[in-house]
Design a protein around this motif. Structure first.
Motif, PDB file in Angstrom:
ATOM      1  N   LEU A  79       7.077  13.824  -8.338  1.00  0.00           N
ATOM      2  CA  LEU A  79       5.693  13.528  -7.936  1.00  0.00           C
ATOM      3  C   LEU A  79       5.691  12.694  -6.661  1.00  0.00           C
ATOM      4  O   LEU A  79       4.954  12.965  -5.706  1.00  0.00           O
ATOM      5  CB  LEU A  79       4.997  12.765  -9.076  1.00  0.00           C
ATOM      6  CG  LEU A  79       3.547  12.318  -8.856  1.00  0.00           C
ATOM      7  CD1 LEU A  79       2.627  13.517  -8.660  1.00  0.00           C
ATOM      8  CD2 LEU A  79       3.043  11.477 -10.020  1.00  0.00           C
ATOM      9  N   GLU A  80       6.540  11.693  -6.631  1.00  0.00           N
ATOM     10  CA  GLU A  80       6.660  10.844  -5.447  1.00  0.00           C
ATOM     11  C   GLU A  80       7.117  11.669  -4.249  1.00  0.00           C
ATOM     12  O   GLU A  80       6.567  11.586  -3.155  1.00  0.00           O
ATOM     13  CB  GLU A  80       7.663   9.723  -5.740  1.00  0.00           C
ATOM     14  CG  GLU A  80       7.911   8.821  -4.542  1.00  0.00           C
ATOM     15  CD  GLU A  80       9.118   7.907  -4.746  1.00  0.00           C
ATOM     16  OE1 GLU A  80       9.523   7.706  -5.909  1.00  0.00           O
ATOM     17  OE2 GLU A  80       9.651   7.417  -3.729  1.00  0.00           O
ATOM     18  N   HIS A 136      -5.471   1.425  -3.324  1.00  0.00           N
ATOM     19  CA  HIS A 136      -4.191   0.922  -3.832  1.00  0.00           C
ATOM     20  C   HIS A 136      -3.476   2.074  -4.518  1.00  0.00           C
ATOM     21  O   HIS A 136      -4.114   2.844  -5.240  1.00  0.00           O
ATOM     22  CB  HIS A 136      -4.421  -0.198  -4.842  1.00  0.00           C
ATOM     23  CG  HIS A 136      -4.705  -1.503  -4.198  1.00  0.00           C
ATOM     24  ND1 HIS A 136      -5.919  -2.122  -4.276  1.00  0.00           N
ATOM     25  CD2 HIS A 136      -3.927  -2.297  -3.428  1.00  0.00           C
ATOM     26  CE1 HIS A 136      -5.876  -3.253  -3.599  1.00  0.00           C
ATOM     27  NE2 HIS A 136      -4.691  -3.381  -3.065  1.00  0.00           N
ATOM     28  N   PRO A 137      -2.186   2.171  -4.326  1.00  0.00           N
ATOM     29  CA  PRO A 137      -1.456   3.267  -4.989  1.00  0.00           C
ATOM     30  C   PRO A 137      -1.719   3.276  -6.492  1.00  0.00           C
ATOM     31  O   PRO A 137      -1.847   4.341  -7.093  1.00  0.00           O
ATOM     32  CB  PRO A 137       0.015   2.946  -4.707  1.00  0.00           C
ATOM     33  CG  PRO A 137       0.027   1.981  -3.592  1.00  0.00           C
ATOM     34  CD  PRO A 137      -1.304   1.304  -3.538  1.00  0.00           C
ATOM     35  N   TRP A 165       5.241   2.468  -5.108  1.00  0.00           N
ATOM     36  CA  TRP A 165       4.585   2.312  -6.411  1.00  0.00           C
ATOM     37  C   TRP A 165       5.152   3.290  -7.430  1.00  0.00           C
ATOM     38  O   TRP A 165       5.553   2.911  -8.529  1.00  0.00           O
ATOM     39  CB  TRP A 165       3.068   2.488  -6.253  1.00  0.00           C
ATOM     40  CG  TRP A 165       2.338   2.935  -7.493  1.00  0.00           C
ATOM     41  CD1 TRP A 165       1.662   4.090  -7.661  1.00  0.00           C
ATOM     42  CD2 TRP A 165       2.212   2.220  -8.738  1.00  0.00           C
ATOM     43  NE1 TRP A 165       1.124   4.162  -8.920  1.00  0.00           N
ATOM     44  CE2 TRP A 165       1.445   3.025  -9.608  1.00  0.00           C
ATOM     45  CE3 TRP A 165       2.686   0.991  -9.207  1.00  0.00           C
ATOM     46  CZ2 TRP A 165       1.133   2.643 -10.903  1.00  0.00           C
ATOM     47  CZ3 TRP A 165       2.378   0.616 -10.517  1.00  0.00           C
ATOM     48  CH2 TRP A 165       1.612   1.429 -11.343  1.00  0.00           C
ATOM     49  N   LEU A 166       5.225   4.567  -7.043  1.00  0.00           N
ATOM     50  CA  LEU A 166       5.707   5.569  -7.990  1.00  0.00           C
ATOM     51  C   LEU A 166       7.159   5.308  -8.369  1.00  0.00           C
ATOM     52  O   LEU A 166       7.563   5.510  -9.512  1.00  0.00           O
ATOM     53  CB  LEU A 166       5.524   6.977  -7.411  1.00  0.00           C
ATOM     54  CG  LEU A 166       4.071   7.471  -7.358  1.00  0.00           C
ATOM     55  CD1 LEU A 166       3.985   8.806  -6.628  1.00  0.00           C
ATOM     56  CD2 LEU A 166       3.491   7.601  -8.760  1.00  0.00           C
ATOM     57  N   MET A 181       2.556   4.253  -1.444  1.00  0.00           N
ATOM     58  CA  MET A 181       2.478   5.102  -2.627  1.00  0.00           C
ATOM     59  C   MET A 181       3.863   5.405  -3.201  1.00  0.00           C
ATOM     60  O   MET A 181       4.069   5.350  -4.417  1.00  0.00           O
ATOM     61  CB  MET A 181       1.752   6.402  -2.256  1.00  0.00           C
ATOM     62  CG  MET A 181       1.616   7.409  -3.369  1.00  0.00           C
ATOM     63  SD  MET A 181       0.680   6.835  -4.792  1.00  0.00           S
ATOM     64  CE  MET A 181      -0.980   6.935  -4.169  1.00  0.00           C
ATOM     65  N   LEU A 189       0.122  12.463  -3.257  1.00  0.00           N
ATOM     66  CA  LEU A 189      -0.736  11.300  -3.477  1.00  0.00           C
ATOM     67  C   LEU A 189      -0.768  10.382  -2.255  1.00  0.00           C
ATOM     68  O   LEU A 189      -1.750   9.682  -2.025  1.00  0.00           O
ATOM     69  CB  LEU A 189      -0.283  10.539  -4.727  1.00  0.00           C
ATOM     70  CG  LEU A 189      -0.715  11.180  -6.048  1.00  0.00           C
ATOM     71  CD1 LEU A 189      -0.058  10.487  -7.236  1.00  0.00           C
ATOM     72  CD2 LEU A 189      -2.233  11.128  -6.211  1.00  0.00           C
ATOM     73  N   SER A 190       0.302  10.412  -1.471  1.00  0.00           N
ATOM     74  CA  SER A 190       0.276   9.634  -0.222  1.00  0.00           C
ATOM     75  C   SER A 190      -0.754  10.214   0.733  1.00  0.00           C
ATOM     76  O   SER A 190      -1.440   9.480   1.446  1.00  0.00           O
ATOM     77  CB  SER A 190       1.645   9.643   0.456  1.00  0.00           C
ATOM     78  OG  SER A 190       2.610   9.160  -0.429  1.00  0.00           O
ATOM     79  N   ARG A 203      -3.963   2.672 -17.664  1.00  0.00           N
ATOM     80  CA  ARG A 203      -4.615   1.836 -16.653  1.00  0.00           C
ATOM     81  C   ARG A 203      -5.584   0.840 -17.275  1.00  0.00           C
ATOM     82  O   ARG A 203      -5.744  -0.274 -16.806  1.00  0.00           O
ATOM     83  CB  ARG A 203      -5.333   2.710 -15.639  1.00  0.00           C
ATOM     84  CG  ARG A 203      -4.368   3.375 -14.685  1.00  0.00           C
ATOM     85  CD  ARG A 203      -5.102   4.226 -13.657  1.00  0.00           C
ATOM     86  NE  ARG A 203      -4.246   4.508 -12.521  1.00  0.00           N
ATOM     87  CZ  ARG A 203      -3.251   5.384 -12.529  1.00  0.00           C
ATOM     88  NH1 ARG A 203      -2.981   6.054 -13.627  1.00  0.00           N
ATOM     89  NH2 ARG A 203      -2.524   5.581 -11.457  1.00  0.00           N
ATOM     90  N   HIS A 226       0.811  -1.214   0.000  1.00  0.00           N
ATOM     91  CA  HIS A 226       0.000   0.000   0.000  1.00  0.00           C
ATOM     92  C   HIS A 226       0.843   1.262   0.000  1.00  0.00           C
ATOM     93  O   HIS A 226       0.358   2.337   0.290  1.00  0.00           O
ATOM     94  CB  HIS A 226      -0.962  -0.005   1.190  1.00  0.00           C
ATOM     95  CG  HIS A 226      -2.239  -0.680   0.873  1.00  0.00           C
ATOM     96  ND1 HIS A 226      -3.423  -0.029   0.690  1.00  0.00           N
ATOM     97  CD2 HIS A 226      -2.504  -1.988   0.628  1.00  0.00           C
ATOM     98  CE1 HIS A 226      -4.367  -0.891   0.390  1.00  0.00           C
ATOM     99  NE2 HIS A 226      -3.842  -2.088   0.350  1.00  0.00           N
ATOM    100  N   LEU A 279      -4.813   5.347  -7.549  1.00  0.00           N
ATOM    101  CA  LEU A 279      -4.898   6.784  -7.308  1.00  0.00           C
ATOM    102  C   LEU A 279      -4.059   7.531  -8.344  1.00  0.00           C
ATOM    103  O   LEU A 279      -2.991   7.089  -8.721  1.00  0.00           O
ATOM    104  CB  LEU A 279      -4.429   7.107  -5.896  1.00  0.00           C
ATOM    105  CG  LEU A 279      -5.234   6.370  -4.810  1.00  0.00           C
ATOM    106  CD1 LEU A 279      -4.655   6.622  -3.441  1.00  0.00           C
ATOM    107  CD2 LEU A 279      -6.698   6.756  -4.844  1.00  0.00           C
ATOM    108  N   GLN A 280      -4.598   8.651  -8.770  1.00  0.00           N
ATOM    109  CA  GLN A 280      -3.933   9.400  -9.842  1.00  0.00           C
ATOM    110  C   GLN A 280      -3.799  10.860  -9.479  1.00  0.00           C
ATOM    111  O   GLN A 280      -4.572  11.373  -8.684  1.00  0.00           O
ATOM    112  CB  GLN A 280      -4.792   9.343 -11.101  1.00  0.00           C
ATOM    113  CG  GLN A 280      -4.741   8.053 -11.829  1.00  0.00           C
ATOM    114  CD  GLN A 280      -5.509   8.118 -13.132  1.00  0.00           C
ATOM    115  OE1 GLN A 280      -5.576   9.171 -13.750  1.00  0.00           O
ATOM    116  NE2 GLN A 280      -6.070   7.018 -13.524  1.00  0.00           N
ATOM    117  N   GLN A 300      -4.063   9.160  -0.395  1.00  0.00           N
ATOM    118  CA  GLN A 300      -4.267   7.761  -0.039  1.00  0.00           C
ATOM    119  C   GLN A 300      -4.637   7.603   1.432  1.00  0.00           C
ATOM    120  O   GLN A 300      -5.577   6.895   1.792  1.00  0.00           O
ATOM    121  CB  GLN A 300      -2.986   6.974  -0.354  1.00  0.00           C
ATOM    122  CG  GLN A 300      -3.146   5.481  -0.180  1.00  0.00           C
ATOM    123  CD  GLN A 300      -1.814   4.753  -0.240  1.00  0.00           C
ATOM    124  OE1 GLN A 300      -0.773   5.318   0.107  1.00  0.00           O
ATOM    125  NE2 GLN A 300      -1.833   3.513  -0.670  1.00  0.00           N
TER     126      GLN A 300
END
Lengths: 607, 607
Positions: free
Chosen positions: B377-378, B565-566, A373-374, A370, B383-384, A573, A368, B569-570, B387
């Motif tokens: 971005l990370e 789930h990562p 994943w990135l 993020m 985005l975290s 996606r 989970h 998410l966008q 999430q």
């Protein structure tokens, strides 16, 4: 081949199927020569079935266990049957990224099933593959197999040239006396000029010498059948378009100087300015900087009076230099002084395949986190490949449309990224490639006929543990790039994301013969056109067409320049996370829009 | 305040405006007390104007230069005027991420304009702000300012309770004799049971004791006006819903034990099972583990006969422990033994603001490097945060809907992530929050009335160089989370992405009074409801409503569980890359769908 040899267990009862987005279900498993069929116990109709082409299976994982322990108080007949031996689990990973799990009672049965799948999913012989056995109820075997062929393409181009000339001539006649010189090489259309405005085809095609730019182009190209028996180039079709002044004998000499015999051929004629895209393999200059006068003459004939042309070499300058050591090379400035060489490095082959594997692995990661994943997404580099492909196509369009010069593109062998970039460039520039028919025609021309080796490239996908050989997701990368364009210009393409998904599946495993074999020659030898169905034709049948039409499509004549900023590109996606709830919801939206269009009666308009 | 004091130069001719997606254009710049107005020279109608609220300006960058050199051969009147002094450039960066550039002739004029903008964009006094001056042609000043108020919310809840009881009772009467005990506390509805099936309102509301679960809930809550003069809690509205058995005196004591006086209040009643969401500030146990019997009794009254409740503390266990050192704390197991505490750490305040700044910086990065973009971005971690917010809301829904227990949520002061998560949870669970009205009502209740300090949090956005104080994009993060849900369930929400974008802009700079001030108390003091227009009411007027309705909306009673789930998410490109071509194309699609719906006559159905 006798498929039955490889099927020791054809049917197993009481199998539990687990697949994404569905609760587990119990039913009967059946293996045939080409399919895996699972029928739910409760449902008798076909909606309760899962039918999978064995060819679609990329990898299987099996585990068996003995059930000698406690069986619980509710051991019924079925369970005791299972208990009598043991049970096994097979996880099936498909080339379209679908993953399913089968819990099979009986160790032996499980192993038999697994073995059948392993063997039958990797048949090597084309004639054994399912397309040769597929007979839909509306099967047609006629002369016309694909959507087009090089001859038809040439005729269309000729007509395009004529209509362009005519348009120019019409514009011209407003100001001065129309030229009356008849059109050479097109004897049937040699009519009096006055007839043009009255009759149907009664007009003279003017031959303009100056002030009309490209209107003389129609005399510059010809259809050559030098490769009619595939002896000059194994990966080319029987007919190709080349400069008129280059003879077949010259072509044969040029073919010897180009990798894989891929001498430069015309793949796109730009009606706006008469410039063309040519593609080829690399020149075989080797360490000694060998020259080929015929090759130089051919390229000179391409640009003719124009001051220059561009060569887009899809390798870095350094790679192109290194290629000389192994017999390859590049067009040196001294020998091709009208041509300006641009290097744009694009990954192919193994690197691309590894990128796909990493991406699919990242997508399946259940963590989970993020950041993780990135960072995995970045590390796969897939989006970088998408970016490079799109920006190289953009460069090509810039040379051709903005700068107004012809372009030759190649990498080393000219059957991968060359085709990818030329396809994308045509889609960006030419509205006729953006309809459903137009796009399928483009793929037929630029991938199928142009000799992309589908059988080698799509032998395995992201899950296979087989050692990588010739696999490479070039076609998938192309589809991803088209998806990015579709997303950025949601009204400009006449087809839907569903088509791209369908093609992504079909390229790896199909009922149809379209993506079989590695070249026209191989397809000819295997009689693919006589014995299998054509996917592209099937996709244009009314029911399928409705499914794959972009209901929001609006024709535009303009070039659609995709943004290649990293911020503008996204993970596809719909493909890479296809079997998730989220994607299912997006499909619902498409369905809803389709319904709305049908309600609003727009359907009639869009066909 | 006299705005004119701050405007030394009100008009400048011959200014060049550069803005995204448009070619540069020349025209007149005008500064007023609240606006920047640019009128294109060529176009006379309002389409040729750019009107910007000064409040929307987050940062400006100015540069001036002397033009003493060569002016070129084409120096016309305008150019020579410019040359007489010098020129300057102002880059204006807005809170909604719009960036524009003004090239202004005359150094002094440029500096004057810049200074006016700097002063007037940061007015501190609420009464000076534009909503107090905004008078649309259809302005209405009536008693009803917002969409609802706590009193109305309570009445609705009561009605809900009644209808739920009734439904349960109806179901029950099929099997056994209907109970005839009349409903206490609702005297008007005390009719004979037989009347129910014949008359309109002639029915008895049964008071079921067992076998009906939550049907006695309607007697358990009351509307308290203990805070009618804002003396108990400055950030609460005048009326709140609390357990019936807890007196106002008890509430006053509890308020002293909770941060900011925010004693636990009901914010959501779940009609499916009668469980509730309560929210509050942290308990002020301090280093000595102080107890508050009244607080414990209040929470006990919330769960009543139920075996337990959940406390979701939006700090890590360690942070909650540390909070004791500064007078804060958490509900210890020993004192609140019916409550199970769950810690879910969520960033707020400065960390969130910095994350926004990093993200916007990444989005503006012009580099073409895909890896760099993904790593930025990370690194922004935005985005975290999305999430975490969505998964905490999911946890809340799980406790309430799946596990069937009431929940208390808080962080330290209960005015940021507490509201964010409670909003999202309601959206996930309750279909009535998913319509356009329902969603605006939810925001009004859970953000505006519940005391989210908009003025502090939205004082600056991502561009400001001002030292961060109370700024934090909590509301924006909430909108982003709602967007993620909207994207995952494109049919389930009754409003469109355009609404979320509009709200994101309005929260930072608005013509309306809705997001002014930090609390109900401050809005009351500033007479916001008397002197400004209400945004939510404006958004429900027919023309706006059409703009913000999701044309694909289909009501569903089910909870919509977003995937966290990562991979699911966008980046919310519609907001963060709003001023790019790509987003413009997506807007075209929305417009196209809207048109289609209107054509197909669906509009009539959806209203």
């Amino acid at each position: 081949m006798e498929f039955s040899e490889h099927i020791k267990t054809a049917n197993v009862e009481d199998v539990v199927l687990q697949q994404p987005l569905h609760p587990p279900s119990r039913g009967t498993l059946c293996i045939t020569g080409h399919h895996l069929l699972f029928s739910h116990r409760e449902e008798q109709d076909s909606s309760g079935q899962v039918l999978l082409l064995l060819r679609n299976i990329d990898a299987i994982e099996k585990s068996v266990e003995n059930l000698s322990g406690y069986l619980g108080p509710f051991t019924n007949v079925v369970n005791s049957k299972r208990a009598s031996g043991s049970s096994g689990t097979i996880i099936i990973k498909c080339k379209d990224l679908f993953v399913l799990q089968l819990d099979i009672p009986g160790m032996e049965q499980c192993l038999n099933i697994a073995q059948s799948i392993e063997t039958l999913s990797c048949l090597d012989c084309v004639a054994d593959m399912y397309p040769f056995f597929y007979r839909p109820c509306d099967a047609i075997f006629c002369d016309q197999w694909g959507l087009s062929n090089p001859e038809k393409h040439y005729t269309e181009m000729e007509e395009l040239l004529l209509s362009t000339s005519l348009r120019h001539w019409r514009q011209d006649t407003r100001g001065r006396t129309p030229p009356t010189i008849s059109c050479r090489g097109l004897p049937n259309w040699n009519h009096d000029v006055t007839g043009w405005s009255h009759g149907d085809a009664g007009f003279v095609l003017p031959r303009m010498q100056s002030g009309f730019g490209h209107s003389v182009q129609h005399e510059r190209w010809r259809l050559s059948t030098v490769n009619r028996d595939y002896s000059v180039c194994v990966s080319y079709p029987t007919a190709v378009i080349v400069p008129k002044e280059i003879s077949d004998d010259t072509l044969k000499k040029v073919a010897k100087f180009r990798q894989g015999g891929r001498f430069p051929v015309l793949c796109y004629y730009h009606r706006k300015n008469g410039m063309v895209i040519m593609r080829s393999g690399q020149p075989l200059t080797g360490a000694n900087r060998k020259r080929c006068k015929e090759d130089e003459r051919l390229l000179q004939a391409v640009i003719e009076d124009s001051d220059k042309g561009y060569i887009i070499d899809m390798r870095s300058a350094q790679q192109a230099q290194q290629a000389r050591m192994t017999g390859g090379g590049f067009e040196s400035k001294s020998c091709y002084n009208s041509w300006r060489r641009l290097h744009r490095h694009m990954e192919r082959g193994k690197t691309l395949q590894e990128s796909l594997i990493k991406l699919v692995e990242a997508c399946a990661d259940k963590s989970h986190n993020m950041g993780r994943w990135l960072s995995k997404l970045e590390n796969s580099k897939w989006l970088s490949h998408v970016q490079t492909a799109l920006s190289t196509a953009g460069l090509l369009v810039e040379c051709l449309e903005r700068d107004g010069h012809s372009v030759l593109i190649h990498d080393s062998d000219g059957i991968d990224s060359t085709l990818l970039v030329s396809t994308l460039a045509q889609l960006i520039m030419d509205p006729s490639c953006r309809t459903l028919e137009g796009f399928l025609g483009l793929l037929e021309r630029e991938f199928v006929q142009a000799g992309h080796p589908f059988q080698q490239r799509c032998a395995h996908s992201a899950f296979s543990h087989a050692r990588l050989q010739q696999e490479s997701p070039v076609f998938l990368l192309m589809l991803d790039c088209v998806w990015q364009i579709w997303r950025q210009f949601p009204l400009a393409l006449g087809f839907s994301e569903a088509l791209l998904l369908r093609l992504a599946t079909e390229a790896y495993a199909s009922n149809y013969g379209t993506f079989l074999s590695n070249s026209d020659m191989e397809r000819h030898a295997a009689q693919v056109k006589d014995k299998t169905q054509c996917l592209f034709r099937a996709l244009l049948k009314p029911r399928e067409r409705e499914q794959y039409t972009n209901q929001l499509y609006e024709h535009t004549e303009l070039a659609i320049w995709p943004s290649v900023h990293p911020q503008s590109l996204q993970l596809w996606r719909g493909f890479f996370l296809r079997w998730t709830q989220q994607t299912r919801h997006l499909e619902e939206v498409q369905q809803e829009i389709r319904n709305m269009v049908i309600e609003s009666g727009k359907t009639a308009l869009s066909f």
